[in-house]
Scaffold this motif. Sequence first.
Motif, short mmCIF file in Angstrom:
data_model
loop_
_atom_site.label_atom_id
_atom_site.label_comp_id
_atom_site.label_asym_id
_atom_site.label_seq_id
_atom_site.Cartn_x
_atom_site.Cartn_y
_atom_site.Cartn_z
N VAL A 16 0.85 -1.20 0.00
CA VAL A 16 0.00 0.00 0.00
C VAL A 16 0.88 1.24 0.00
O VAL A 16 0.64 2.19 -0.77
N TRP A 17 1.90 1.26 0.84
CA TRP A 17 2.81 2.41 0.91
C TRP A 17 3.47 2.65 -0.44
O TRP A 17 3.54 3.78 -0.91
N ASN A 18 3.98 1.59 -1.06
CA ASN A 18 4.63 1.73 -2.37
C ASN A 18 3.66 2.26 -3.42
O ASN A 18 4.03 3.07 -4.26
N PHE A 19 2.41 1.81 -3.36
CA PHE A 19 1.41 2.30 -4.30
C PHE A 19 1.14 3.78 -4.09
O PHE A 19 1.05 4.55 -5.06
N VAL A 20 1.05 4.19 -2.83
CA VAL A 20 0.81 5.61 -2.53
C VAL A 20 1.98 6.46 -3.04
O VAL A 20 1.77 7.50 -3.70
N VAL A 21 3.19 6.03 -2.76
CA VAL A 21 4.37 6.78 -3.20
C VAL A 21 4.41 6.86 -4.72
O VAL A 21 4.64 7.93 -5.29
N PHE A 22 4.17 5.74 -5.39
CA PHE A 22 4.16 5.72 -6.85
C PHE A 22 3.10 6.67 -7.40
O PHE A 22 3.37 7.44 -8.33
N THR A 23 1.91 6.63 -6.82
CA THR A 23 0.81 7.49 -7.29
C THR A 23 1.15 8.96 -7.12
O THR A 23 0.92 9.77 -8.03
N VAL A 24 1.70 9.32 -5.98
CA VAL A 24 2.07 10.72 -5.73
C VAL A 24 3.13 11.18 -6.73
O VAL A 24 3.05 12.28 -7.29
N LYS A 25 4.12 10.32 -7.00
CA LYS A 25 5.16 10.67 -7.97
C LYS A 25 4.56 10.89 -9.35
O LYS A 25 4.94 11.83 -10.07
N GLU A 26 3.63 10.03 -9.75
CA GLU A 26 2.98 10.17 -11.06
C GLU A 26 2.18 11.46 -11.14
O GLU A 26 2.21 12.15 -12.16
N ILE A 27 1.46 11.77 -10.09
CA ILE A 27 0.66 13.01 -10.07
C ILE A 27 1.57 14.23 -10.15
O ILE A 27 1.31 15.17 -10.91
N ARG A 28 2.66 14.22 -9.38
CA ARG A 28 3.59 15.34 -9.40
C ARG A 28 4.21 15.52 -10.77
O ARG A 28 4.38 16.65 -11.25
N GLU A 29 4.57 14.42 -11.41
CA GLU A 29 5.17 14.50 -12.75
C GLU A 29 4.16 15.06 -13.75
O GLU A 29 4.51 15.88 -14.60
N GLN A 30 2.90 14.66 -13.64
CA GLN A 30 1.88 15.18 -14.56
C GLN A 30 1.68 16.67 -14.35
O GLN A 30 1.53 17.43 -15.31
#
Length: 73
Positions: A16-30
């Motif tokens: 779950v933590w890895n998914f949250v971190v990945f999602t935040v990184k993707e949102i920031r990049e967008q």
Amino acid sequence: MTNWTEELNDKQKEDVWNFVVFTVKEIREQIAKDIEATIPLWKSKGLLKSRRTQKAFEASAAIARGQNEQING
């Protein structure tokens, strides 16, 4: 109300933590890409009158990416 994460085992919590971190990184990049895409739009409308304005867009994109963040701890 209970904390649903208490029901997870350690591996699930890590996933779950890895998914949250990945999602935040993707949102920031967008967000950063959207900011950078504004540069040619402003140029086409004649609003980008100085290099400082372009640098401000670039700095904003860097902020969105977290490139200058410092993590204390």
